[in-house]
Design a protein around this motif. Structure first.
Motif, PDB file in Angstrom:
ATOM      1  N   GLN A  55       0.804  -1.213   0.000  1.00  6.24           N
ATOM      2  CA  GLN A  55       0.000   0.000   0.000  1.00  6.24           C
ATOM      3  C   GLN A  55       0.838   1.265   0.000  1.00  6.24           C
ATOM      4  N   ILE A  56       1.975   1.220   0.691  1.00  8.60           N
ATOM      5  CA  ILE A  56       2.887   2.364   0.775  1.00  8.60           C
ATOM      6  C   ILE A  56       4.288   1.865   0.451  1.00  8.60           C
ATOM      7  N   PRO A 114      -0.645   2.585  -3.998  1.00 11.68           N
ATOM      8  CA  PRO A 114      -1.476   3.744  -3.618  1.00 11.68           C
ATOM      9  C   PRO A 114      -0.695   4.971  -3.149  1.00 11.68           C
ATOM     10  N   VAL A 115       0.395   4.758  -2.392  1.00  7.10           N
ATOM     11  CA  VAL A 115       1.199   5.874  -1.900  1.00  7.10           C
ATOM     12  C   VAL A 115       2.669   5.561  -2.155  1.00  7.10           C
ATOM     13  N   ILE A 116       3.382   6.525  -2.744  1.00  2.70           N
ATOM     14  CA  ILE A 116       4.803   6.356  -3.042  1.00  2.70           C
ATOM     15  C   ILE A 116       5.551   7.492  -2.359  1.00  2.70           C
ATOM     16  N   ILE A 117       6.495   7.113  -1.510  1.00  2.35           N
ATOM     17  CA  ILE A 117       7.276   8.086  -0.730  1.00  2.35           C
ATOM     18  C   ILE A 117       8.698   8.125  -1.263  1.00  2.35           C
ATOM     19  N   MET A 174       3.569  10.867  -2.948  1.00  2.00           N
ATOM     20  CA  MET A 174       2.604  11.034  -4.031  1.00  2.00           C
ATOM     21  C   MET A 174       1.417  10.119  -3.773  1.00  2.00           C
ATOM     22  N   ARG A 175       0.230  10.601  -4.052  1.00  2.00           N
ATOM     23  CA  ARG A 175      -0.979   9.780  -4.023  1.00  2.00           C
ATOM     24  C   ARG A 175      -1.235   9.283  -5.442  1.00  2.00           C
ATOM     25  N   ARG A 176      -1.265   7.958  -5.594  1.00  2.00           N
ATOM     26  CA  ARG A 176      -1.415   7.413  -6.946  1.00  2.00           C
ATOM     27  C   ARG A 176      -2.800   7.681  -7.526  1.00  2.00           C
ATOM     28  N   VAL A 219       3.232  16.467 -11.959  1.00  2.00           N
ATOM     29  CA  VAL A 219       3.091  15.465 -10.900  1.00  2.00           C
ATOM     30  C   VAL A 219       2.981  16.188  -9.560  1.00  2.00           C
ATOM     31  N   LYS A 220       1.952  15.825  -8.802  1.00  2.00           N
ATOM     32  CA  LYS A 220       1.708  16.473  -7.506  1.00  2.00           C
ATOM     33  C   LYS A 220       2.462  15.750  -6.401  1.00  2.00           C
ATOM     34  N   SER A 221       3.125  16.503  -5.570  1.00  2.00           N
ATOM     35  CA  SER A 221       3.849  15.943  -4.432  1.00  2.00           C
ATOM     36  C   SER A 221       3.336  16.602  -3.158  1.00  2.00           C
ATOM     37  N   HIS A 222       3.288  15.817  -2.089  1.00  2.00           N
ATOM     38  CA  HIS A 222       2.790  16.313  -0.803  1.00  2.00           C
ATOM     39  C   HIS A 222       3.891  16.154   0.250  1.00  2.00           C
TER      40      HIS A 222
END
Length: 519
Positions: A304-305, A365-368, A383-385, A394-397
């Motif tokens: 998941q991550i 789902p989530v890539i750090i 990133m939220r997939r 590409v959106k980064s949080h």
């Protein structure tokens, strides 16, 4: 929404929807064709998705009071001969074993003429007959009922046109089989399985469906009633994602499944069967994928991550790696969606950008991504997939490390819900219910050739009133639809209080039915 008309980042070309689908299966490393025509090799990431489906559905099956068992892959031909209508429905798809050994002749292996089987064996296309044979021994009295059995297995149906996950000669599935004293109990069990499939599809796969009853021409061979869940893919076509059948007493009579009632009479059981398969994975791909690849709902994502440390062969790498390992450990100690979080540290000796896009294509789902600044500042960049891009950007949080860990369960639940909401909105917006004649339906969908069907514009489905015709009248309806590459899907369980004239016959309608192109 209309992936068939978009420029794929995976292929670099304008592609058809089937091209896009095959590209996702390939680039997400889900499966590949095997040396056996029409069969597939499910690769670890694809099989990991199937394991998640299997494990989460198996819990639901057992909550229905169903026990798992296993039955043979080979079924004597005579078992099918007992149920003429059933065997007719599968006759063209059956693989047959006629010999039990090979022999070298002129240096080539061939079936040994002296090893011909007295009775050919059918490679399991479905198990009603052999499970019915077992039920005939296991059921003696009303006290033995209801009998509820499920098996996880492979089946073989000799398909001519195959597509990975959607239609292959061999595939994996589960099949439930039950026996009951009364029609009411058997039908209730049939509908309970259908509701389980609906709930599973929507809450686990994030794939909205419409549950309802199949028309007579779409019934399982030998069944009294067949029910299905129908999902809409991004090209507007329907995918039958699961079916449940009330079989009446026809299989019980063929297999002699009888019980002694509390009054002492011998009665035939009422039976049901229900199943779904690896086809669900194809449904997930076509429901949620985008031009960057697969998007997996967290509930079925094997990982998941995924944490990708940006290692540069420098002194600070040790601190980055230690920070990443501690982060993965803390994430795995959390629970989300009712289970422990499945986080992975990807510390392979590859460029971090390559690893990142590998996980994007696979749909994690989530890539750090973690670098020296993140480790030093106690920050997490992710990133939220499900919402990877804002246009082409590409959106980064970013979030403080401890805050991210604490909120990870909420984040995964949000992604699960966001994927469902997106697909649900598309489904609801893509069903026409304002067409009242067949001419309007024909004009709306248009005439397409076999080649054009693969690339036809998005049309969705039509929901229309119909009179439930039977026999020759139904056959005429089916032929008219067939000419337009259309099929009847199901009559949804939620029906209005009144109906207009039948879109096919003009007679008073008795229910509404879904019409569309399908897989």
């Amino acid at each position: 929404m209309q992936r068939a008309l978009s420029v794929s980042r995976m292929t670099g070309n304008k592609s058809t929807f089937p091209d896009w689908y095959q590209a996702i299966v390939r680039e997400a490393d889900m499966a590949e064709s095997s040396p056996v025509r029409g069969s597939m090799i499910i690769k670890p990431w694809g099989y990991g998705v199937w394991e998640r489906i299997q494990q989460t559905m198996d819990r639901r099956i057992k909550e229905m009071g169903v026990d798992n068992a296993y039955f043979p892959l080979f079924i004597p031909l005579g078992f099918f001969a007992k149920e003429a209508e059933h065997v007719d429905g599968f006759a063209k798809e059956m693989a047959v074993v006629t010999h039990h050994r090979l022999k070298a002749v002129d240096g080539k292996l061939q079936p040994d003429p002296d090893a011909k089987l007295e009775e050919p064996l059918i490679v399991r296309p479905t198990s009603e007959t052999i499970i019915g044979d077992a039920f005939s021994r296991w059921v003696k009295s009303y006290r033995d009922l209801p009998l509820k059995i499920n098996q996880w297995a492979n089946v073989v149906r000799w398909e001519m046109r195959t597509r990975l996950f959607l239609r292959t000669s061999e595939f994996l599935w589960q099949e439930g089989h039950t026996a009951h004293a009364t029609r009411e109990d058997a039908l209730a069990s049939t509908l309970q399985a259908l509701e389980m499939y609906r709930e599973f599809s929507e809450t686990v796969l994030a794939m909205p469906v419409i549950a309802g009853e199949k028309p007579e021409n779409e019934r399982f061979p030998g069944a009294d009633n067949t029910f299905s869940i129908e999902a809409m893919m991004q090209d507007g076509k329907a995918l039958q994602a699961g079916t449940s059948h009330y079989l009446g007493t026809s299989f019980a009579r063929a297999q002699n499944i009888r019980y002694q009632s509390d009054g002492g009479e011998m009665e035939f059981c009422h039976t049901s069967s229900w199943g779904t398969s690896t086809r669900m994975i194809g449904g997930v791909i076509m429901t949620h994928g985008d031009d960057d690849g697969l998007r997996l709902p967290p509930a079925i994502a094997p990982r998941q991550i995924v944490v990708v440390p940006m290692l540069r062969g420098k002194e600070e790498d040790e601190a980055v790696l230690a920070f990443a390992k501690a982060l993965v450990k803390d994430l795995n100690a959390q629970s989300a969606l009712g289970e422990p979080i499945r986080a992975l540290l990807d510390d392979r000796d590859q460029k971090s950008a390559d690893k990142r896009w590998n996980w994007v294509r696979r749909g994690a789902p989530v890539i750090i991504e973690l670098g020296p600044r993140d480790a030093a500042g106690g920050q997490v960049s992710y990133m939220r997939r499900d919402a990877l891009r804002d246009g082409d950007k590409v959106k980064s949080h970013q979030a403080p490390r401890d805050e991210f860990v604490a909120n990870a369960p909420v984040l995964l639940a949000e992604i699960q819900q966001a994927l469902f909401d997106e697909a649900k909105a598309r489904l609801e917006a893509s069903i026409r219910s304002d067409l009242s004649t067949f001419e309007q339906v024909a004009e709306y969908f248009g005439q397409v050739s076999d080649e054009e069907e693969e690339t036809s514009a998005f049309k969705g489905w039509v929901r229309a009133s119909w009179s439930r015709p039977t026999g020759d009248e139904l056959e005429k309806v089916v032929e008219r639809l067939k000419a337009l590459k259309l099929t009847l899907r199901n009559a949804p369980a939620d029906q209005p209080a009144s109906f207009g004239p039948c879109v096919f016959t003009g007679q008073p309608g008795v229910e509404e039915i879904l019409i569309g192109r399908s897989y």
